[in-house]
Design a protein around this motif. Sequence first.
Motif, PDB file in Angstrom:
ATOM      1  N   PHE A   1       5.186   1.690   1.255  1.00 22.19           N
ATOM      2  CA  PHE A   1       6.058   1.041   1.503  1.00 22.19           C
ATOM      3  C   PHE A   1       7.109   1.015   0.407  1.00 22.19           C
ATOM      4  O   PHE A   1       8.349   1.050   1.046  1.00 22.19           O
ATOM      5  CB  PHE A   1       5.676  -0.583   1.575  1.00 22.19           C
TER       6      PHE A   1
ATOM      7  N   ALA B   1      -4.614  -1.801   6.000  1.00 21.19           N
ATOM      8  CA  ALA B   1      -4.134  -2.687   5.220  1.00 21.19           C
ATOM      9  C   ALA B   1      -2.434  -2.530   5.622  1.00 21.19           C
ATOM     10  O   ALA B   1      -2.017  -1.303   5.797  1.00 21.19           O
ATOM     11  CB  ALA B   1      -4.121  -2.763   3.711  1.00 21.19           C
TER      12      ALA B   1
ATOM     13  N   ALA C   1      -1.056   1.315   1.315  1.00 22.37           N
ATOM     14  CA  ALA C   1      -0.071   0.401   2.229  1.00 22.37           C
ATOM     15  C   ALA C   1       1.135   0.024   1.498  1.00 22.37           C
ATOM     16  O   ALA C   1       2.518   0.121   1.473  1.00 22.37           O
ATOM     17  CB  ALA C   1      -0.725  -0.699   2.813  1.00 22.37           C
ATOM     18  N   LYS C   2       0.759  -0.416  -0.037  1.00 23.81           N
ATOM     19  CA  LYS C   2       2.090  -1.061  -0.825  1.00 23.81           C
ATOM     20  C   LYS C   2       2.546   0.062  -1.571  1.00 23.81           C
ATOM     21  O   LYS C   2       3.731   0.299  -1.644  1.00 23.81           O
ATOM     22  CB  LYS C   2       1.297  -1.682  -2.003  1.00 23.81           C
TER      23      LYS C   2
ATOM     24  N   ILE D   1       6.993  -2.075   7.689  1.00 24.93           N
ATOM     25  CA  ILE D   1       5.743  -2.213   7.441  1.00 24.93           C
ATOM     26  C   ILE D   1       4.899  -0.990   6.762  1.00 24.93           C
ATOM     27  O   ILE D   1       5.307   0.089   7.571  1.00 24.93           O
ATOM     28  CB  ILE D   1       4.707  -2.961   8.548  1.00 24.93           C
TER      29      ILE D   1
ATOM     30  N   TYR E   1       1.591 -10.168  12.317  1.00 27.73           N
ATOM     31  CA  TYR E   1       2.883 -10.014  12.165  1.00 27.73           C
ATOM     32  C   TYR E   1       3.619 -10.326  13.412  1.00 27.73           C
ATOM     33  O   TYR E   1       4.944 -10.642  13.300  1.00 27.73           O
ATOM     34  CB  TYR E   1       3.449  -8.722  11.840  1.00 27.73           C
TER      35      TYR E   1
ATOM     36  N   GLN F   1       3.880 -10.152   2.756  1.00 30.14           N
ATOM     37  CA  GLN F   1       2.691 -10.339   3.455  1.00 30.14           C
ATOM     38  C   GLN F   1       1.788  -9.369   3.481  1.00 30.14           C
ATOM     39  O   GLN F   1       2.128  -8.279   4.040  1.00 30.14           O
ATOM     40  CB  GLN F   1       2.823 -11.092   4.758  1.00 30.14           C
ATOM     41  N   LEU F   2       0.442  -9.570   3.131  1.00 27.95           N
ATOM     42  CA  LEU F   2      -0.662  -8.637   3.491  1.00 27.95           C
ATOM     43  C   LEU F   2      -1.692  -9.048   4.302  1.00 27.95           C
ATOM     44  O   LEU F   2      -2.055 -10.170   4.288  1.00 27.95           O
ATOM     45  CB  LEU F   2      -1.336  -8.462   1.975  1.00 27.95           C
ATOM     46  N   HIS F   3      -1.966  -7.989   5.263  1.00 23.19           N
ATOM     47  CA  HIS F   3      -2.887  -8.346   6.220  1.00 23.19           C
ATOM     48  C   HIS F   3      -3.757  -7.115   6.339  1.00 23.19           C
ATOM     49  O   HIS F   3      -3.578  -6.084   6.172  1.00 23.19           O
ATOM     50  CB  HIS F   3      -2.301  -8.458   7.651  1.00 23.19           C
TER      51      HIS F   3
ATOM     52  N   TRP G   1       1.462  -3.896   4.769  1.00 21.73           N
ATOM     53  CA  TRP G   1       2.141  -4.643   3.689  1.00 21.73           C
ATOM     54  C   TRP G   1       3.849  -4.652   4.224  1.00 21.73           C
ATOM     55  O   TRP G   1       4.021  -3.449   4.501  1.00 21.73           O
ATOM     56  CB  TRP G   1       1.844  -3.887   2.467  1.00 21.73           C
ATOM     57  N   ASN G   2       4.190  -5.848   4.254  1.00 26.21           N
ATOM     58  CA  ASN G   2       5.791  -5.819   4.597  1.00 26.21           C
ATOM     59  C   ASN G   2       6.695  -6.169   3.269  1.00 26.21           C
ATOM     60  O   ASN G   2       7.803  -6.380   3.540  1.00 26.21           O
ATOM     61  CB  ASN G   2       6.161  -6.708   5.940  1.00 26.21           C
TER      62      ASN G   2
ATOM     63  N   ILE H   1      -5.307  -1.140   0.606  1.00 24.99           N
ATOM     64  CA  ILE H   1      -3.951  -1.767   0.355  1.00 24.99           C
ATOM     65  C   ILE H   1      -3.171  -0.820  -0.573  1.00 24.99           C
ATOM     66  O   ILE H   1      -1.900  -1.133  -0.426  1.00 24.99           O
ATOM     67  CB  ILE H   1      -4.703  -3.100  -0.457  1.00 24.99           C
TER      68      ILE H   1
END
Length: 176
Positions: A60, A93, A56-57, A68, A170, A99-101, A95-96, A53
Motif C-alpha cells: 500500500f 489482509a 498489505a501494508k 487498498i 469496505y 482500516q485493516l480487515h 489495508w486502506n 498484514i
Amino acid sequence: MDFSTFRYALGTTNAAKKSAVQMATGVEPICLSVPSGISDQPMTEEETITGAINRAKTVFTQIPNVDIGLGLEGGLMYDERFTQEWYLISICAAWNGMQLHVGKGLSFPIPKQAAERIQKENIELSTIIDEWSGIRNSNHQGGAYALLTEGRIRRADVFRDAVIAALTPYFSKLYV
C-alpha cells in the motif's frame, strides 16, 4: 457489492494470487513482490496472518494512488484440540491506510507425510507438492489444493474467497 470501483495493490507477483484478486474484484491488481517478514513456510495461523498484514501494508505504501493494499499468505496450522492434523490455510489482509480487515479462505488438511517432511527437512509444502505433482512452481497454479482434490479446488479459488471476506467490510453498508 461492486468491488471493481477500487484500485488494488497486491504484495506478490504469484499468478494464482493475482488470479484470485481478479476473480474476487473484477479488477487486475497492480502487483509488486514485497517481503512478508515471516518464515518461508509459516507454521501457525498467527504467523500467516502477520505475513499477510505485512505484505498489505508494505505494498500500500509502495504503490501510489491505490485504494487498498492486499497481502495474501498461505501457511500451515496444527489443530491440537480436535483432529491432531496439520491444515493448509489461506489468508488475505486488506489495508486502506486506516482500516485493516483479514479474510480467511478454506482450511484444508494436508497428508501426514507432508507435515512430517516439512518439520523434519525444514522445507515448504510447495516443494513437496512440486515433487508429488511433477509440476514446477505448482503454487503459481492449482497448488496443493488442486493436487489433493484432483482439480476440484484450485489455489486461486481459496484465495478468492479470502479476498472477498477481507474486502466485504469496505463495501457492505452493514459494517458502518
